[in-house]
Design a protein around this motif. Structure first.
Motif, PDB file in Angstrom:
ATOM      1  N   ALA A 142       6.527   3.542 -12.238  1.00 61.67           N
ATOM      2  CA  ALA A 142       6.750   3.437 -10.791  1.00 61.67           C
ATOM      3  C   ALA A 142       5.600   2.732 -10.098  1.00 61.67           C
ATOM      4  O   ALA A 142       4.578   2.439 -10.696  1.00 61.67           O
ATOM      5  N   SER A 143       5.795   2.534  -8.793  1.00 59.40           N
ATOM      6  CA  SER A 143       4.724   2.015  -7.950  1.00 59.40           C
ATOM      7  C   SER A 143       3.911   3.185  -7.419  1.00 59.40           C
ATOM      8  O   SER A 143       4.354   4.333  -7.452  1.00 59.40           O
ATOM      9  N   ASP A 144       2.744   2.865  -6.889  1.00 58.02           N
ATOM     10  CA  ASP A 144       1.922   3.882  -6.246  1.00 58.02           C
ATOM     11  C   ASP A 144       2.295   3.906  -4.761  1.00 58.02           C
ATOM     12  O   ASP A 144       1.855   3.069  -3.982  1.00 58.02           O
ATOM     13  N   PHE A 145       3.115   4.878  -4.380  1.00 60.91           N
ATOM     14  CA  PHE A 145       3.643   4.915  -3.009  1.00 60.91           C
ATOM     15  C   PHE A 145       2.571   5.243  -1.970  1.00 60.91           C
ATOM     16  O   PHE A 145       2.669   4.821  -0.826  1.00 60.91           O
ATOM     17  N   VAL A 146       1.589   6.041  -2.353  1.00 67.24           N
ATOM     18  CA  VAL A 146       0.506   6.366  -1.413  1.00 67.24           C
ATOM     19  C   VAL A 146      -0.228   5.069  -1.067  1.00 67.24           C
ATOM     20  O   VAL A 146      -0.511   4.784   0.101  1.00 67.24           O
ATOM     21  N   GLU A 147      -0.474   4.277  -2.081  1.00 66.34           N
ATOM     22  CA  GLU A 147      -1.147   2.992  -1.877  1.00 66.34           C
ATOM     23  C   GLU A 147      -0.302   2.060  -0.993  1.00 66.34           C
ATOM     24  O   GLU A 147      -0.824   1.352  -0.140  1.00 66.34           O
ATOM     25  N   GLU A 148       1.012   2.070  -1.199  1.00 65.57           N
ATOM     26  CA  GLU A 148       1.899   1.245  -0.350  1.00 65.57           C
ATOM     27  C   GLU A 148       1.765   1.665   1.114  1.00 65.57           C
ATOM     28  O   GLU A 148       1.693   0.825   2.011  1.00 65.57           O
ATOM     29  N   GLY A 149       1.715   2.968   1.363  1.00 65.88           N
ATOM     30  CA  GLY A 149       1.559   3.493   2.726  1.00 65.88           C
ATOM     31  C   GLY A 149       0.227   3.050   3.326  1.00 65.88           C
ATOM     32  O   GLY A 149       0.152   2.660   4.495  1.00 65.88           O
ATOM     33  N   ARG A 150      -0.810   3.102   2.506  1.00 64.00           N
ATOM     34  CA  ARG A 150      -2.142   2.656   2.965  1.00 64.00           C
ATOM     35  C   ARG A 150      -2.112   1.169   3.318  1.00 64.00           C
ATOM     36  O   ARG A 150      -2.618   0.761   4.359  1.00 64.00           O
ATOM     37  N   MET A 151      -1.503   0.379   2.452  1.00 65.21           N
ATOM     38  CA  MET A 151      -1.448  -1.066   2.698  1.00 65.21           C
ATOM     39  C   MET A 151      -0.736  -1.368   4.018  1.00 65.21           C
ATOM     40  O   MET A 151      -1.171  -2.215   4.800  1.00 65.21           O
ATOM     41  N   ALA A 152       0.350  -0.651   4.265  1.00 66.00           N
ATOM     42  CA  ALA A 152       1.118  -0.854   5.500  1.00 66.00           C
ATOM     43  C   ALA A 152       0.254  -0.519   6.714  1.00 66.00           C
ATOM     44  O   ALA A 152       0.219  -1.269   7.693  1.00 66.00           O
TER      45      ALA A 152
END
Ligand code: GYE
Length: 326
Positions: A142-152
């Motif tokens: 999977a992707s790292d969803f926490v990191e995706e949230g941070r990037m956003a």
């Protein structure tokens, strides 16, 4: 002479019967060894709620076909109960491997214990789960969803100079991407006191609900909405529709960022209506089957196999859109 004809006839009949049973086997070729038996994989998919999910299904099914895997596919229509039922049936059918894209994080112990007892490895794809015993699954791809949230959040902070009233469209309640994308986003917001989430609600990762929830947000707080953070592109596309219907200017008066980077998001960026999207790669078919092969060969695989993602914004959308595969 007569007995010779009889023997030849029997031999011929034998041949005929065999070729009728195994029509694909070319004449003269030996029976394949037992090891070459088709791999049987049961895949329990969440549903078809988003363009991302459709792309994931296509990638995994396509790769199964390419590799000659016998794949039993089950669409849970967003319901965990249906997934548990599918897994129970896969176990009864004695599949070789189970691939599970779990709709929510919790409630998997019983059925996964049954899979473990039956000796069937479980590969989780795209969403993680919370279990007390980690040995109940083999690995998560999977992707790292926490990191995706941070990037956003980092992107939005930069875009708005650290000042924005934000409305949030959450994914499916209880799902790993909804929980973690909110977590990562809020973590970054701690650094920006003038960035506030003024409204937040689940829109279940669908375009229709994204539109519906956005309409309600507009109705109650129109003048204050400066930015939209949507946990996936489909909900952002629904929100864009709601904003336009309300006579607002998505991408201009209101800044929108979402996650997935599907084709529709690129089209909306090219049209100037969506400002940015964080990629979440759904094309995991090849990696899923490479991993299955390793597991079956007795190789040790990491507990988390991470897909790497990047952020795309309006400025380079037109340039990139032609290279996107989903
Ligand atoms: O982002 C969303 C979907 O689990 C990563 O589920 C996946 C998410 C994806 O429906 O669009």
């Amino acid at each position: 002479m007569r007995w010779m004809i009889a023997v030849a006839l029997v031999a011929l009949m034998g041949c005929k019967q065999e070729s009728a049973e195994k029509p694909q086997q070319p004449a003269g070729e030996a029976t394949p060894p037992a090891a070459a038996k088709k791999l049987v994989v049961g895949f329990s998919q969440v549903g078809a709620e988003s363009a991302w999910r459709t792309a994931e299904t296509k990638s995994i099914r396509g790769e199964a076909e390419k590799r000659g895997v016998d794949m039993k596919f089950s669409d849970a229509q967003g319901k965990q109960a249906n997934q548990i039922q599918a897994l129970t049936s896969f176990i009864a059918q004695k599949v070789d491997v189970i691939v599970l894209a779990p709709v929510v994080e919790t409630g998997w112990e019983v059925v996964l214990t049954q899979a473990k007892e039956a000796g069937i490895p479980v590969i989780l794809v795209d969403r993680g789960i919370k279990v007390s015993d980690e040995s109940l699954y083999t690995t998560l791809i999977a992707s790292d969803f926490v990191e995706e949230g941070r990037m956003a959040a980092e992107w939005l902070a930069k875009k708005t100079n650290g000042k924005a009233n934000i409305v949030e469209l959450q994914g499916t309640t209880g799902s790993a991407p909804a929980i973690d994308r909110q977590k990562g986003f809020m973590e970054v917001l701690q650094k920006f006191p003038d960035m506030k989430v003024i409204k937040t609600q689940s829109a279940d990762f669908t375009r229709a609900k994204g539109k519906e929830v956005m309409e309600a947000f507009i109705k109650s707080d129109r003048a204050n909405i400066q930015a939209v953070y949507a946990h996936n592109d489909d909900m952002a596309l629904g929100a864009i529709q709601a904003l336009e219907e309300a006579g607002m200017n998505p991408g201009k008066d209101v800044t929108l960022i979402s996650i997935d980077a599907v084709k529709g998001a690129f089209e909306a960026m090219v049209a100037g209506k969506l400002n940015a999207t964080v990629e979440c790669n759904p094309l995991m078919g090849p990696l899923v089957f490479d991993t299955i092969n390793k597991v079956r060969a007795g190789e040790k695989v990491p507990k988390f196999i991470q897909n790497k993602d990047q952020l795309f914004e309006q400025a380079n959308a037109a340039q990139v859109i032609g290279t996107r595969e989903y």
